[in-house]
Design an enzyme around this catalytic site. Structure first.
Site, PDB file in Angstrom:
ATOM      1  N   ASP A  87      44.470  37.521  50.450  1.00  0.00           N
ATOM      2  CA  ASP A  87      45.235  38.028  49.651  1.00  0.00           C
ATOM      3  C   ASP A  87      46.180  36.730  48.615  1.00  0.00           C
ATOM      4  O   ASP A  87      46.618  36.046  49.474  1.00  0.00           O
ATOM      5  CB  ASP A  87      46.314  38.853  50.005  1.00  0.00           C
ATOM      6  CG  ASP A  87      46.947  39.817  49.254  1.00  0.00           C
ATOM      7  OD1 ASP A  87      46.803  39.693  47.977  1.00  0.00           O
ATOM      8  OD2 ASP A  87      47.633  40.784  49.610  1.00  0.00           O
ATOM      9  N   ASP A 107      43.053  40.957  43.508  1.00  0.00           N
ATOM     10  CA  ASP A 107      43.647  39.625  44.282  1.00  0.00           C
ATOM     11  C   ASP A 107      43.560  39.788  45.609  1.00  0.00           C
ATOM     12  O   ASP A 107      44.123  38.971  46.487  1.00  0.00           O
ATOM     13  CB  ASP A 107      45.237  39.698  44.076  1.00  0.00           C
ATOM     14  CG  ASP A 107      45.887  40.523  44.425  1.00  0.00           C
ATOM     15  OD1 ASP A 107      45.442  41.862  44.536  1.00  0.00           O
ATOM     16  OD2 ASP A 107      47.177  40.818  44.099  1.00  0.00           O
ATOM     17  N   GLU A 108      42.471  40.660  46.089  1.00  0.00           N
ATOM     18  CA  GLU A 108      42.441  40.813  47.591  1.00  0.00           C
ATOM     19  C   GLU A 108      40.895  40.931  48.348  1.00  0.00           C
ATOM     20  O   GLU A 108      40.118  41.547  47.308  1.00  0.00           O
ATOM     21  CB  GLU A 108      43.046  42.121  47.916  1.00  0.00           C
ATOM     22  CG  GLU A 108      43.395  42.692  49.297  1.00  0.00           C
ATOM     23  CD  GLU A 108      44.064  43.897  49.570  1.00  0.00           C
ATOM     24  OE1 GLU A 108      44.326  44.230  50.696  1.00  0.00           O
ATOM     25  OE2 GLU A 108      44.480  44.505  48.603  1.00  0.00           O
TER      26      GLU A 108
END
EC number: 2.7.7.7
Length: 395
Positions: free
Chosen positions: A10, A104-105
């Site tokens: 993350d 974003d993960e």
């Protein structure tokens, strides 16, 4: 059976980090990215603002009261997407199986790597490579499943890494507040606290029937997650190509009001299906078939979404542009494609964060009592009038 090795990665304060790469003067200062209107919400915030109690999804007014010296930026989704693609490329080039859960993960299945390289060492090297080549900080957690790995990532953010060894999942989760479990939102967490369940360890010891009675099907999942059980595989987001629903009328129609309502109802059902699959769509298509069997489609691309309030207006707009002949319609349909695994990212420009708890509650009711137990008022006529609905899922 070989133990799985699942890595959750993350990017730390992703939006803020990108803004700081673009403007170094922001480094070390309290920064908030989000909507600037009176009804705006915080999409992302720096760790400097979190010291004052600012959190993502918080109303901007409240955030500014807590941290009046914060620098507020509207945000640039195009720039964030470019940096996300750069990180995605680095991960895809190195890892054998990758699921992009959001902008974003990421989840990586590193099962079997222990024989050759070691999953923890591999993830460490990959993390360092990402930071060196993009300038973005990223954290990771490693365990035997998705849930524990994600909790581990959040446990060590920012700029951290942590491994939960096989067999230690329950002990790792037990002392944490129930809200640390990814699937537990604020409403569910409060319900659990009202039941006297504050920590994950207590939740893990609750009788399964009690949780089922209180939360329906979700109660089983709550119990499993609290006990460190999560058998979900890492699924490449390109695996499922589209979801669609169509409706063929018993009698062809030109009733524009009815057609809009039915399209809204179809979109609401698809959006519920999307959220249930843990996916978003970035391409929406509307299909019309006239009484003479001429078929026409029109599509639009949009930021990854799974919420009714963003998808229904897009579908209606496409319909208005597509239905220009005013001929009798035999069939209408909606299709979601370019599906992305993961939850909808907070929208910087609308009330998505404010409505998120509402969708969570509505989906919970549908899971427990059936999909038709709660619907939008605007879709009621469409549900009563529709005929021959054909759900489709293309792989």
């Amino acid at each position: 059976m070989q133990e799985r090795a699942i890595v959750h990665m993350d990017l730390d304060s992703f939006f803020v980090s990108v803004e700081r790469l673009r403007d170094s003067a922001l480094v070390g200062k309290p920064v908030i990215v989000g909507g600037l209107s009176d009804r705006g919400v915080v999409a992302a915030c720096s760790y400097e603002t979190r010291a004052f109690g600012v959190r993502s999804a918080m109303p901007m007014r409240m955030a500014m009261r807590l941290c009046p010296d914060a620098i507020v930026l509207r945000g640039d989704l195009e720039a964030y997407s470019q940096y996300s693609e750069a990180v995605t490329s680095l991960i895809m080039d190195r890892a054998p199986l990758v699921e992009k859960a959001s902008i974003d993960e990421f989840y990586l299945d590193m099962t079997g790597m222990e024989r050759f390289f070691g999953a923890y060492r591999f993830a460490t090297d990959l993390r360092e490579r990402i930071q060196k080549q993009t300038g973005l900080q990223i954290s990771f957690g490693l365990s035997v499943n998705k849930t524990v790995s994600k909790v581990a990532t959040n446990y060590v953010k920012p700029a951290g890494q942590y491994q939960v060894l096989a067999g230690e999942e329950k002990a790792f989760l037990a002392p944490m507040p129930v809200g640390k479990i990814p699937m537990i939102g604020s409403v569910t967490a409060q319900t659990l606290r009202n039941m006297g369940i504050v920590h994950v360890g207590t939740l893990s010891q609750m009788p399964l029937k009690v949780l089922e009675r209180s939360f329906g099907k979700s109660g089983v999942m709550l119990w499993e997650r609290a006990n460190g059980i999560d058998l979900r595989p890492v699924v490449p987001y390109s695996e499922q190509k589209s979801l669609s629903k169509e409706m063929t009328f018993d009698q062809d129609s030109t009733d524009v009001v009815l057609l809009r309502r039915i399209l809204g109802s179809l979109t609401e059902q698809l959006a519920y299906d999307l959220r249930g699959l843990g996916q978003c769509t970035s391409c929406v298509t509307v299909k019309l078939r006239y009484s003479n069997f001429d078929t026409h489609t029109r599509q639009i691309t949009l930021p990854a979404a799974a919420s009714d309030h963003r998808l229904i207006p897009a579908v209606v707009e496409l319909f208005e542009k597509l239905y220009d002949r005013r001929l009798l319609i035999r069939l209408i349909g909606v299709r979601f494609s370019k599906l992305l695994q993961g939850q909808e990212q907070l929208n910087l420009f609308d009330d998505g964060a404010r409505l998120a708890p509402l969708y969570h509650a509505m989906d919970g009711l549908k899971n427990r009592f059936g999909e038709s137990s709660i619907v939008r008022a605007s879709g009621l006529m469409g549900r009563h009038e529709r005929r021959n609905i054909l759900p489709k899922s293309e792989n």
